[in-house]
Design a protein around this motif. Structure first.
Motif, PDB file in Angstrom:
ATOM      1  N   VAL A  27       0.809  -1.055  -0.005  1.00 52.30           N
ATOM      2  CA  VAL A  27       0.087  -0.074   0.102  1.00 52.30           C
ATOM      3  C   VAL A  27       0.905   1.168  -0.065  1.00 52.30           C
ATOM      4  CG1 VAL A  27      -1.822   1.340   1.196  1.00 52.30           C
ATOM      5  CG2 VAL A  27      -1.668  -1.258   1.289  1.00 52.30           C
ATOM      6  N   ILE A  28       0.883   1.972  -0.950  1.00 50.54           N
ATOM      7  CA  ILE A  28       1.664   3.201  -1.370  1.00 50.54           C
ATOM      8  C   ILE A  28       1.076   4.197  -2.255  1.00 50.54           C
ATOM      9  CG2 ILE A  28       2.970   2.120  -2.942  1.00 50.54           C
ATOM     10  CD1 ILE A  28       5.428   3.598  -1.729  1.00 50.54           C
ATOM     11  N   ASN A  29       1.056   5.581  -1.762  1.00 54.50           N
ATOM     12  CA  ASN A  29       0.718   6.514  -2.658  1.00 54.50           C
ATOM     13  C   ASN A  29      -0.488   6.274  -3.208  1.00 54.50           C
ATOM     14  OD1 ASN A  29       3.340   7.820  -2.390  1.00 54.50           O
ATOM     15  ND2 ASN A  29       3.916   6.927  -4.287  1.00 54.50           N
ATOM     16  N   ASN A  30      -1.541   5.898  -2.163  1.00 49.13           N
ATOM     17  CA  ASN A  30      -3.014   5.832  -2.672  1.00 49.13           C
ATOM     18  C   ASN A  30      -3.357   4.637  -3.496  1.00 49.13           C
ATOM     19  OD1 ASN A  30      -3.787   8.080  -0.412  1.00 49.13           O
ATOM     20  ND2 ASN A  30      -3.281   9.261  -2.304  1.00 49.13           N
ATOM     21  N   TRP A  31      -2.677   3.653  -3.456  1.00 54.16           N
ATOM     22  CA  TRP A  31      -2.699   2.519  -4.405  1.00 54.16           C
ATOM     23  C   TRP A  31      -2.486   1.269  -3.546  1.00 54.16           C
ATOM     24  CZ3 TRP A  31      -4.061   2.143  -9.508  1.00 54.16           C
ATOM     25  CH2 TRP A  31      -4.018   3.316 -10.398  1.00 54.16           C
ATOM     26  N   LEU A  32      -3.183   0.174  -3.767  1.00 55.65           N
ATOM     27  CA  LEU A  32      -2.917  -0.993  -3.278  1.00 55.65           C
ATOM     28  C   LEU A  32      -2.455  -1.919  -4.552  1.00 55.65           C
ATOM     29  CD1 LEU A  32      -3.462  -3.472  -1.338  1.00 55.65           C
ATOM     30  CD2 LEU A  32      -5.814  -3.546  -1.928  1.00 55.65           C
ATOM     31  N   TYR A  33      -1.482  -2.702  -4.192  1.00 53.60           N
ATOM     32  CA  TYR A  33      -0.737  -3.622  -5.177  1.00 53.60           C
ATOM     33  C   TYR A  33      -0.761  -4.832  -4.388  1.00 53.60           C
ATOM     34  CZ  TYR A  33       1.345   0.755  -7.242  1.00 53.60           C
ATOM     35  OH  TYR A  33       1.515   1.819  -7.615  1.00 53.60           O
ATOM     36  N   VAL A  34      -1.284  -5.924  -5.175  1.00 49.85           N
ATOM     37  CA  VAL A  34      -1.448  -7.354  -4.893  1.00 49.85           C
ATOM     38  C   VAL A  34      -0.921  -7.836  -6.019  1.00 49.85           C
ATOM     39  CG1 VAL A  34      -2.823  -9.217  -3.925  1.00 49.85           C
ATOM     40  CG2 VAL A  34      -3.506  -6.646  -3.343  1.00 49.85           C
ATOM     41  N   VAL A  47     -12.951  -2.323   4.126  1.00 53.56           N
ATOM     42  CA  VAL A  47     -11.858  -3.229   4.184  1.00 53.56           C
ATOM     43  C   VAL A  47     -12.229  -3.984   5.326  1.00 53.56           C
ATOM     44  CG1 VAL A  47      -9.527  -4.112   4.166  1.00 53.56           C
ATOM     45  CG2 VAL A  47     -10.060  -2.095   2.593  1.00 53.56           C
ATOM     46  N   THR A  48     -12.377  -5.071   5.442  1.00 51.85           N
ATOM     47  CA  THR A  48     -12.684  -6.032   6.528  1.00 51.85           C
ATOM     48  C   THR A  48     -11.465  -7.098   6.796  1.00 51.85           C
ATOM     49  OG1 THR A  48     -15.164  -5.837   5.834  1.00 51.85           O
ATOM     50  CG2 THR A  48     -14.371  -7.480   7.613  1.00 51.85           C
ATOM     51  N   SER A  49     -11.269  -7.051   7.952  1.00 46.29           N
ATOM     52  CA  SER A  49     -10.249  -8.123   8.384  1.00 46.29           C
ATOM     53  C   SER A  49     -11.082  -9.551   8.746  1.00 46.29           C
ATOM     54  CB  SER A  49      -9.558  -7.688   9.728  1.00 46.29           C
ATOM     55  OG  SER A  49      -8.754  -8.902  10.174  1.00 46.29           O
ATOM     56  N   LEU A  50     -10.675 -10.598   8.254  1.00 45.15           N
ATOM     57  CA  LEU A  50     -11.256 -11.636   8.263  1.00 45.15           C
ATOM     58  C   LEU A  50     -10.405 -12.727   9.180  1.00 45.15           C
ATOM     59  CD1 LEU A  50     -12.316 -12.299   4.507  1.00 45.15           C
ATOM     60  CD2 LEU A  50     -13.729 -11.230   6.327  1.00 45.15           C
ATOM     61  N   ASN A  51     -11.140 -13.247  10.303  1.00 47.89           N
ATOM     62  CA  ASN A  51     -10.620 -14.435  10.995  1.00 47.89           C
ATOM     63  C   ASN A  51     -10.547 -15.740  10.293  1.00 47.89           C
ATOM     64  OD1 ASN A  51     -13.165 -15.582  11.124  1.00 47.89           O
ATOM     65  ND2 ASN A  51     -13.407 -14.724  13.389  1.00 47.89           N
ATOM     66  N   LYS A  52     -10.145 -16.552  10.774  1.00 49.84           N
ATOM     67  CA  LYS A  52      -9.923 -18.004  10.012  1.00 49.84           C
ATOM     68  C   LYS A  52     -11.231 -18.567   9.620  1.00 49.84           C
ATOM     69  CE  LYS A  52      -8.139 -22.602  10.712  1.00 49.84           C
ATOM     70  NZ  LYS A  52      -7.207 -23.683  11.442  1.00 49.84           N
ATOM     71  N   ASN A  53     -12.305 -18.470  10.402  1.00 53.14           N
ATOM     72  CA  ASN A  53     -13.429 -18.949   9.897  1.00 53.14           C
ATOM     73  C   ASN A  53     -14.249 -17.962   8.899  1.00 53.14           C
ATOM     74  OD1 ASN A  53     -13.484 -21.166  11.921  1.00 53.14           O
ATOM     75  ND2 ASN A  53     -14.364 -19.958  13.506  1.00 53.14           N
ATOM     76  N   ALA A  54     -14.022 -16.931   9.008  1.00 57.15           N
ATOM     77  CA  ALA A  54     -14.836 -16.039   8.196  1.00 57.15           C
ATOM     78  C   ALA A  54     -14.108 -16.072   6.828  1.00 57.15           C
ATOM     79  CB  ALA A  54     -15.052 -14.723   8.677  1.00 57.15           C
ATOM     80  N   ALA A 102      -3.650  -5.438  10.227  1.00 56.60           N
ATOM     81  CA  ALA A 102      -2.928  -4.404   9.941  1.00 56.60           C
ATOM     82  C   ALA A 102      -3.011  -3.804   8.486  1.00 56.60           C
ATOM     83  CB  ALA A 102      -1.182  -4.548   9.979  1.00 56.60           C
ATOM     84  N   LEU A 103      -3.368  -4.807   7.494  1.00 56.35           N
ATOM     85  CA  LEU A 103      -3.623  -4.265   6.297  1.00 56.35           C
ATOM     86  C   LEU A 103      -5.099  -3.718   6.093  1.00 56.35           C
ATOM     87  CD1 LEU A 103      -3.124  -4.677   3.064  1.00 56.35           C
ATOM     88  CD2 LEU A 103      -3.888  -6.846   3.068  1.00 56.35           C
ATOM     89  N   ALA A 104      -5.833  -4.098   6.858  1.00 51.79           N
ATOM     90  CA  ALA A 104      -7.367  -3.360   6.885  1.00 51.79           C
ATOM     91  C   ALA A 104      -7.054  -2.054   7.562  1.00 51.79           C
ATOM     92  CB  ALA A 104      -8.356  -4.251   7.808  1.00 51.79           C
ATOM     93  N   ALA A 105      -6.414  -2.059   8.504  1.00 53.89           N
ATOM     94  CA  ALA A 105      -6.030  -0.555   9.054  1.00 53.89           C
ATOM     95  C   ALA A 105      -5.258   0.318   8.083  1.00 53.89           C
ATOM     96  CB  ALA A 105      -5.336  -0.723  10.322  1.00 53.89           C
ATOM     97  N   ALA A 106      -4.656  -0.250   7.436  1.00 50.04           N
ATOM     98  CA  ALA A 106      -3.776   0.781   6.479  1.00 50.04           C
ATOM     99  C   ALA A 106      -4.765   0.951   5.310  1.00 50.04           C
ATOM    100  CB  ALA A 106      -2.612  -0.105   5.889  1.00 50.04           C
TER     101      ALA A 106
END
Length: 108
Positions: A27-34, A47-54, A102-106
């Motif tokens: 995550v940099i300069n208002n872009w998400l790279y995956v 953006v939702t953080s998902l635990n193992k079950n979800a 951390a990814l969801a928070a970012a």
């Protein structure tokens, strides 16, 4: 001698496959790279953080076939990135991450 060669080849195969299947998330300069995909953060609704079950449910029986799927089977948590771009038929991105919170928070 043959056993040593087999062990060496197996080790090299494991190292090679782990590097080829690595998923870079940035995550940099208002872009998400995956991996090779990217999206501007202005098109991210939530953006939702998902635990193992979800995460396992969303990756399996509840999966939308139109979603962008960037998952690795050995990672048991991730995030769901909901999109708000009307021109994009992709409803969300499902991304595996060991650091889902951390990814969801970012991104939120």
């Amino acid at each position: 001698m043959t056993a040593v060669i087999i062990c060496l080849l197996a080790t090299l195969a494991i190292i090679y496959s782990s590097q080829k299947t690595r998923l870079d998330i940035v995550v940099i300069n208002n872009w998400l790279y995956v991996g090779d995909a990217k999206i501007e953060t202005k098109y991210i609704k939530k953006v939702t953080s998902l635990n193992k079950n979800a995460y396992l449910k969303l990756r399996g029986v509840q999966a939308d076939p139109a979603c962008f799927n960037a998952t690795r089977f050995w990672v048991s948590t991730g995030v769901m990135v909901e999109l708000k771009d009307r021109n994009d038929p992709t409803p969300y991105w499902l991304i595996s991450s060991r650091h889902a919170r951390a990814l969801a928070a970012a991104l939120n």
